[in-house]
Design a protein around this motif. Sequence first.
Motif, PDB file in Angstrom:
ATOM      1  N   GLU A 147       0.827  -1.211   0.000  1.00 18.29           N
ATOM      2  CA  GLU A 147       0.000   0.000   0.000  1.00 18.29           C
ATOM      3  C   GLU A 147       0.858   1.257   0.000  1.00 18.29           C
ATOM      4  OE1 GLU A 147      -3.889   0.663   0.386  1.00 18.29           O
ATOM      5  OE2 GLU A 147      -3.156  -0.764  -1.106  1.00 18.29           O
ATOM      6  N   VAL A 148       1.936   1.250   0.749  1.00 17.02           N
ATOM      7  CA  VAL A 148       2.836   2.407   0.803  1.00 17.02           C
ATOM      8  C   VAL A 148       3.505   2.631  -0.553  1.00 17.02           C
ATOM      9  CG1 VAL A 148       4.941   3.302   1.882  1.00 17.02           C
ATOM     10  CG2 VAL A 148       3.244   2.120   3.276  1.00 17.02           C
ATOM     11  N   CYS A 149       3.753   1.541  -1.277  1.00 16.89           N
ATOM     12  CA  CYS A 149       4.449   1.621  -2.571  1.00 16.89           C
ATOM     13  C   CYS A 149       3.532   1.940  -3.742  1.00 16.89           C
ATOM     14  CB  CYS A 149       5.170   0.303  -2.854  1.00 16.89           C
ATOM     15  SG  CYS A 149       6.515  -0.042  -1.732  1.00 16.89           S
ATOM     16  N   GLY A 150       2.267   2.195  -3.487  1.00 18.89           N
ATOM     17  CA  GLY A 150       1.366   2.576  -4.568  1.00 18.89           C
ATOM     18  C   GLY A 150       0.262   1.593  -4.860  1.00 18.89           C
ATOM     19  N   GLY A 151       0.253   0.470  -4.158  1.00 27.15           N
ATOM     20  CA  GLY A 151      -0.859  -0.469  -4.256  1.00 27.15           C
ATOM     21  C   GLY A 151      -1.098  -1.033  -5.636  1.00 27.15           C
ATOM     22  N   ALA A 152      -2.364  -1.271  -5.943  1.00 25.91           N
ATOM     23  CA  ALA A 152      -2.744  -1.881  -7.216  1.00 25.91           C
ATOM     24  C   ALA A 152      -2.329  -1.027  -8.402  1.00 25.91           C
ATOM     25  CB  ALA A 152      -4.249  -2.135  -7.231  1.00 25.91           C
ATOM     26  N   ALA A 153      -2.362   0.293  -8.254  1.00 24.62           N
ATOM     27  CA  ALA A 153      -1.970   1.176  -9.350  1.00 24.62           C
ATOM     28  C   ALA A 153      -0.503   0.992  -9.700  1.00 24.62           C
ATOM     29  CB  ALA A 153      -2.244   2.629  -8.972  1.00 24.62           C
ATOM     30  N   ALA A 154       0.348   0.840  -8.683  1.00 24.55           N
ATOM     31  CA  ALA A 154       1.771   0.623  -8.926  1.00 24.55           C
ATOM     32  C   ALA A 154       1.999  -0.702  -9.647  1.00 24.55           C
ATOM     33  CB  ALA A 154       2.541   0.643  -7.607  1.00 24.55           C
ATOM     34  N   LEU A 155       1.266  -1.734  -9.262  1.00 25.36           N
ATOM     35  CA  LEU A 155       1.414  -3.042  -9.905  1.00 25.36           C
ATOM     36  C   LEU A 155       1.007  -2.987 -11.375  1.00 25.36           C
ATOM     37  CD1 LEU A 155       0.059  -5.068  -6.901  1.00 25.36           C
ATOM     38  CD2 LEU A 155       2.324  -5.376  -7.903  1.00 25.36           C
ATOM     39  N   LYS A 156      -0.064  -2.254 -11.656  1.00 26.65           N
ATOM     40  CA  LYS A 156      -0.483  -2.097 -13.055  1.00 26.65           C
ATOM     41  C   LYS A 156       0.598  -1.379 -13.855  1.00 26.65           C
ATOM     42  CE  LYS A 156      -5.432  -1.902 -11.987  1.00 26.65           C
ATOM     43  NZ  LYS A 156      -6.630  -1.021 -11.925  1.00 26.65           N
ATOM     44  N   ALA A 157       1.193  -0.353 -13.276  1.00 29.59           N
ATOM     45  CA  ALA A 157       2.239   0.398 -13.968  1.00 29.59           C
ATOM     46  C   ALA A 157       3.477  -0.462 -14.214  1.00 29.59           C
ATOM     47  CB  ALA A 157       2.610   1.635 -13.161  1.00 29.59           C
ATOM     48  N   LEU A 158       3.837  -1.304 -13.248  1.00 26.38           N
ATOM     49  CA  LEU A 158       5.011  -2.165 -13.394  1.00 26.38           C
ATOM     50  C   LEU A 158       4.804  -3.240 -14.454  1.00 26.38           C
ATOM     51  CD1 LEU A 158       5.961  -2.569  -9.633  1.00 26.38           C
ATOM     52  CD2 LEU A 158       7.311  -1.382 -11.368  1.00 26.38           C
ATOM     53  N   GLY A 159       3.548  -3.537 -14.764  1.00 24.86           N
ATOM     54  CA  GLY A 159       3.265  -4.536 -15.790  1.00 24.86           C
ATOM     55  C   GLY A 159       3.735  -4.123 -17.171  1.00 24.86           C
ATOM     56  N   GLY A 160       3.873  -2.822 -17.409  1.00 24.41           N
ATOM     57  CA  GLY A 160       4.316  -2.348 -18.722  1.00 24.41           C
ATOM     58  C   GLY A 160       5.751  -2.728 -19.033  1.00 24.41           C
ATOM     59  N   PRO A 161       6.718  -2.280 -18.234  1.00 22.88           N
ATOM     60  CA  PRO A 161       8.116  -2.600 -18.526  1.00 22.88           C
ATOM     61  C   PRO A 161       8.521  -4.024 -18.160  1.00 22.88           C
ATOM     62  CG  PRO A 161       7.972  -1.218 -16.577  1.00 22.88           C
ATOM     63  CD  PRO A 161       6.594  -1.278 -17.155  1.00 22.88           C
ATOM     64  N   PHE A 162       7.708  -4.707 -17.336  1.00 26.22           N
ATOM     65  CA  PHE A 162       8.061  -6.057 -16.886  1.00 26.22           C
ATOM     66  C   PHE A 162       6.913  -7.032 -17.176  1.00 26.22           C
ATOM     67  CE2 PHE A 162      10.188  -3.042 -13.952  1.00 26.22           C
ATOM     68  CZ  PHE A 162      11.505  -3.324 -14.277  1.00 26.22           C
ATOM     69  N   PRO A 163       6.659  -7.310 -18.443  1.00 23.73           N
ATOM     70  CA  PRO A 163       5.485  -8.126 -18.781  1.00 23.73           C
ATOM     71  C   PRO A 163       5.560  -9.581 -18.307  1.00 23.73           C
ATOM     72  CG  PRO A 163       6.841  -7.749 -20.725  1.00 23.73           C
ATOM     73  CD  PRO A 163       7.381  -6.855 -19.652  1.00 23.73           C
ATOM     74  N   GLY A 164       6.756 -10.075 -18.070  1.00 23.26           N
ATOM     75  CA  GLY A 164       6.879 -11.466 -17.634  1.00 23.26           C
ATOM     76  C   GLY A 164       7.009 -11.637 -16.138  1.00 23.26           C
ATOM     77  N   VAL A 165       6.858 -10.542 -15.397  1.00 25.26           N
ATOM     78  CA  VAL A 165       7.047 -10.565 -13.950  1.00 25.26           C
ATOM     79  C   VAL A 165       5.690 -10.587 -13.252  1.00 25.26           C
ATOM     80  CG1 VAL A 165       7.907  -9.212 -11.986  1.00 25.26           C
ATOM     81  CG2 VAL A 165       9.294  -9.437 -14.053  1.00 25.26           C
ATOM     82  N   ARG A 166       5.610 -11.356 -12.168  1.00 28.34           N
ATOM     83  CA  ARG A 166       4.382 -11.396 -11.371  1.00 28.34           C
ATOM     84  C   ARG A 166       4.730 -11.155  -9.904  1.00 28.34           C
ATOM     85  NH1 ARG A 166       0.801 -16.379 -12.253  1.00 28.34           N
ATOM     86  NH2 ARG A 166      -0.871 -14.910 -11.793  1.00 28.34           N
ATOM     87  N   PHE A 167       3.706 -10.761  -9.146  1.00 29.22           N
ATOM     88  CA  PHE A 167       3.938 -10.262  -7.800  1.00 29.22           C
ATOM     89  C   PHE A 167       2.989 -10.872  -6.766  1.00 29.22           C
ATOM     90  CE2 PHE A 167       5.134  -7.004 -10.828  1.00 29.22           C
ATOM     91  CZ  PHE A 167       6.374  -6.596 -10.375  1.00 29.22           C
TER      92      PHE A 167
END
Length: 221
Positions: A147-167
């Motif tokens: 939550e401190v790191c940006g929550g679901a919005a941050a995860l969606k944003a990270l999906g762009g440059p890291f398409p093969g990464v999951r969290f």
Amino acid sequence: MSATPSKPSMAEKIGLIDDFCGRARILPVITINREEEILPLADALAAGGLTTLEVTLRSALGLTAIRLLREARPALCIGAGTVLDPAMLAEAEAAGAQFLVSPGGTAELLQAGVESALPLLPGISSASEIMLGYALGYRRFKLFPAEVCGGAAALKALGGPFPGVRFCPTGGVNPDNLRRYMQVPNVMCVGGSWMLEAGWIAAGDWARVTRVSAEALTLLD
């Protein structure tokens, strides 16, 4: 003379993480304060449908709990959390942990995870930290504190440059935002401790732990 078993590759360890996270969906993050709590707490979580457990090494009883659960509750999947350095990783491995979770990642710990037979889910809070792990073959990470790191919005944003990464987001996840996290495509499971209220555990209210665990899983149906 028997052959020495080969160490799993990083790809195989990624597969192991996908397997236990896919089955878990919710990963309880447990800190044991009294030895007599270990089995009833695990049983209460399992009765609620949570059978993959992260036992943290934040307390002196963490390794004891892992050893006991691996021996007495072999049907459960038991991981070690709050692994901070290679020495703790080795201790967790010796105790019988089936997977490892860290809140962050140093170069030494990430390399120890590469060399370990167990899958390590390293914690990250930035794209740069993902890249450090990515260079060593890691493709699965814990976003912490989520939550401190940006929550679901941050995860969606990270999906762009890291398409093969999951969290596995952990930290601030609760029944109010659980569904929102699990709807993000690059989220494989979530970690949390809301089903482990200290007062319930101190009172031995295992029925409540079971009920809250089961209710959390219904939110994902």
